[in-house]
Design a protein around this motif. Structure first.
Motif, PDB file in Angstrom:
ATOM      1  N   ALA A 326       0.903  -1.261  -0.049  1.00  5.78           N
ATOM      2  CA  ALA A 326      -0.091  -0.128  -0.086  1.00  5.78           C
ATOM      3  C   ALA A 326       0.848   1.292  -0.065  1.00  5.78           C
ATOM      4  O   ALA A 326       2.120   1.346   0.193  1.00  5.78           O
ATOM      5  N   LEU A 327       0.259   2.479  -0.263  1.00  8.71           N
ATOM      6  CA  LEU A 327       1.169   3.617  -0.311  1.00  8.71           C
ATOM      7  C   LEU A 327       0.321   4.797   0.667  1.00  8.71           C
ATOM      8  O   LEU A 327      -0.798   4.508   0.802  1.00  8.71           O
ATOM      9  N   GLY A 328       1.263   5.607   1.090  1.00 11.11           N
ATOM     10  CA  GLY A 328       0.721   6.458   2.054  1.00 11.11           C
ATOM     11  C   GLY A 328       1.809   8.044   1.651  1.00 11.11           C
ATOM     12  O   GLY A 328       2.898   7.559   1.029  1.00 11.11           O
ATOM     13  N   THR A 329       1.465   9.129   2.451  1.00 10.71           N
ATOM     14  CA  THR A 329       2.282  10.191   2.183  1.00 10.71           C
ATOM     15  C   THR A 329       2.647  10.665   3.473  1.00 10.71           C
ATOM     16  O   THR A 329       3.569  11.609   3.454  1.00 10.71           O
ATOM     17  N   ASP A 330       2.486   9.877   4.568  1.00  5.52           N
ATOM     18  CA  ASP A 330       3.410  10.163   5.917  1.00  5.52           C
ATOM     19  C   ASP A 330       3.318  11.638   6.220  1.00  5.52           C
ATOM     20  O   ASP A 330       2.419  12.155   6.595  1.00  5.52           O
TER      21      ASP A 330
END
Length: 453
Positions: A326-330
């Protein structure tokens, strides 16, 4: 029942996702009730030009870190410059200031093409550690911000008890900057979590705001508390944790407990399909095997991992082992789903010296169903289909970045600047870079950031 007519759209087909033209979507109760291609728009249809994709999902966010963008690079901008600014920003938060800031940050996400976010939230109390008069003041501020922006929120309420762990396994106390993050112990956190779930479920639509759980890290949650969480955390909510972000974290864990952070979670039965390990940058082959056999998710945040010099995580090896990516922008060095997709593949190329580590289809999946599966919001498929939630983003195929690109290869050319329209739950939420009800996110952010040093 209402309709959207898409000039072109990525839809599910028998041979796999394909870009079809003249796609008409009928929507009901926020879902796609009907889908046909080769159609003409009907009276009353909302027209979406360009190529329409499922909206993206942001599986890892710290909304207040948006304060840090472009402000942590003094001198050479080492980690200590970043850390000092981060703690100063956290210390300045109040429920009122956080609601205003988070509303702007969530509006920026919506305009960029995100329709859901997992907010890894640990700023619970007043700066001196005392609870607010309204026990969940900070959490409810974030929920209201999400509702104002129209983004689906999984509020990942975080357990944060220690400032580190010594070689003998004895936890260091929270520092002065960290005391507002903590709870008395794991049982107190579980009680607060239960209370928060009840209050949120009674005040907000469940398809828009829900509560999950997070452990800050094995540095922030000692082993005896991991045991309590494993025994008592309700089974019906997602669980996230920062895992092996830095080699120093692994070294401290192995000295204290004789195993890696992933091994420590496995020891207590916390490596499961509901677990999302964030970053997972520095893993051993055994760690990768454990995560894969558990069917866990790894949330990678490539732009942040680059900004913080964390390193390049073993994304391809994890995926091959059975981990969902999965991807996130933190910390929001960028809020752009297309940039994160591209950075995931580019990191693999830089680390391996090989191209084509992930296909465009896999990158789109990481930004859609890979991310939403890690949250408590509705799962967003990687291509449009009947029955799915009607969360859409339209992308211009003729910008200076996308002109000439094959639409299914937009992960290698598009950016958030090419997102022209965003639909969430069947409602148009953003168009032309502006939020439909809140206006320009840049203006919102500029005003909100005036409250922070």
């Amino acid at each position: 029942m209402s309709g959207y007519w898409c000039e072109a759209a990525l839809i599910e087909a028998d041979g796999g996702p394909t870009v079809a033209t003249g796609v008409r979507l009928e929507t009901q109760d926020g879902r796609i009730a009907g889908l046909i291609s080769g159609a003409r728009p009907e009276p009353g249809d909302q027209v979406l030009n360009g190529v329409v994709f499922p909206a993206a999902a942001n599986a890892h966010s710290h909304a207040f870190h948006r304060i840090l963008r472009g402000r942590t690079h003094d001198g050479r901008g080492d980690f200590w410059v970043w850390r000092e600014q981060m703690y100063r920003s956290a210390g300045e938060l109040t429920p009122e200031k956080y609601e205003k800031l988070a509303t702007a940050v969530f509006a920026e996400m919506v305009v960029a093409g995100f329709s859901s976010v997992g907010e890894f939230h640990y700023v619970h109390h007043q700066p001196d550690g005392r609870p607010y008069a309204e026990r969940h003041a900070m959490e409810l501020a974030l929920a209201r911000a999400a509702m104002a922006a129209g983004i689906r929120l999984t509020l990942l309420d975080t357990l944060y008890l220690a400032g580190g762990v010594g070689a003998n396994g004895v936890a260091a106390p929270l520092s002065g900057e960290q005391v507002r993050f903590g709870d008395a112990d794991a049982h107190a956190w579980l009680d607060r979590l239960s209370s928060l779930r009840a209050q949120v479920s009674g005040a907000f639509p469940p398809e828009m705001v829900s509560v999950g759980a997070a452990l800050h890290s094995v540095r922030g949650v000692p082993e005896q508390d991991l045991k309590i969480v494993a025994e008592h955390l309700p089974a019906d909510i997602p669980l996230h944790i920062h895992l092996s972000e830095q080699p120093a974290e692994n070294d401290a864990c192995e000295k204290a407990y004789g195993v890696t952070p992933a091994g420590l979670l496995a020891r207590h039965g916390l490596l499961t399909r509901r677990l999302s390990a964030v970053h997972a940058t520095h893993l051993t082959p055994e760690d990768i095997r454990l995560l894969g056999e558990a069917g866990s998710t790894v949330v990678m945040c490539p732009s942040t991992e680059a900004d913080l010099a964390d390193g390049i995580g073993p994304a391809r090896a994890l995926s091959d082992a059975g981990v969902s990516i999965a991807l996130g922008t933190d910390q929001h060095a960028a809020i752009d789903p297309w940039t994160e997709m591209r950075a995931l593949e580019n990191g693999e190329r830089l680390g391996s010296g090989q191209r084509g580590r992930f296909t465009p289809r896999e990158l789109l999946a990481a930004a859609t169903d890979g991310a939403t599966a890690a949250m408590a919001t509705p799962v967003m498929p990687a291509a449009l289909r009947t029955g799915a939630v009607c969360d859409l983003m339209a992308v211009a195929p003729d910008s200076i970045r996308t002109a000439g690109s094959v639409a299914q290869q937009f992960p290698f050319s598009a950016t958030a600047s090419d997102v022209t329209d965003v639909v969430i739950g069947g409602r148009l939420m953003a168009s032309g870079g502006s939020h439909q009800s809140l206006g320009q996110p840049g203006s919102l952010l500029t005003e909100a950031l005036k409250s922070f040093s």
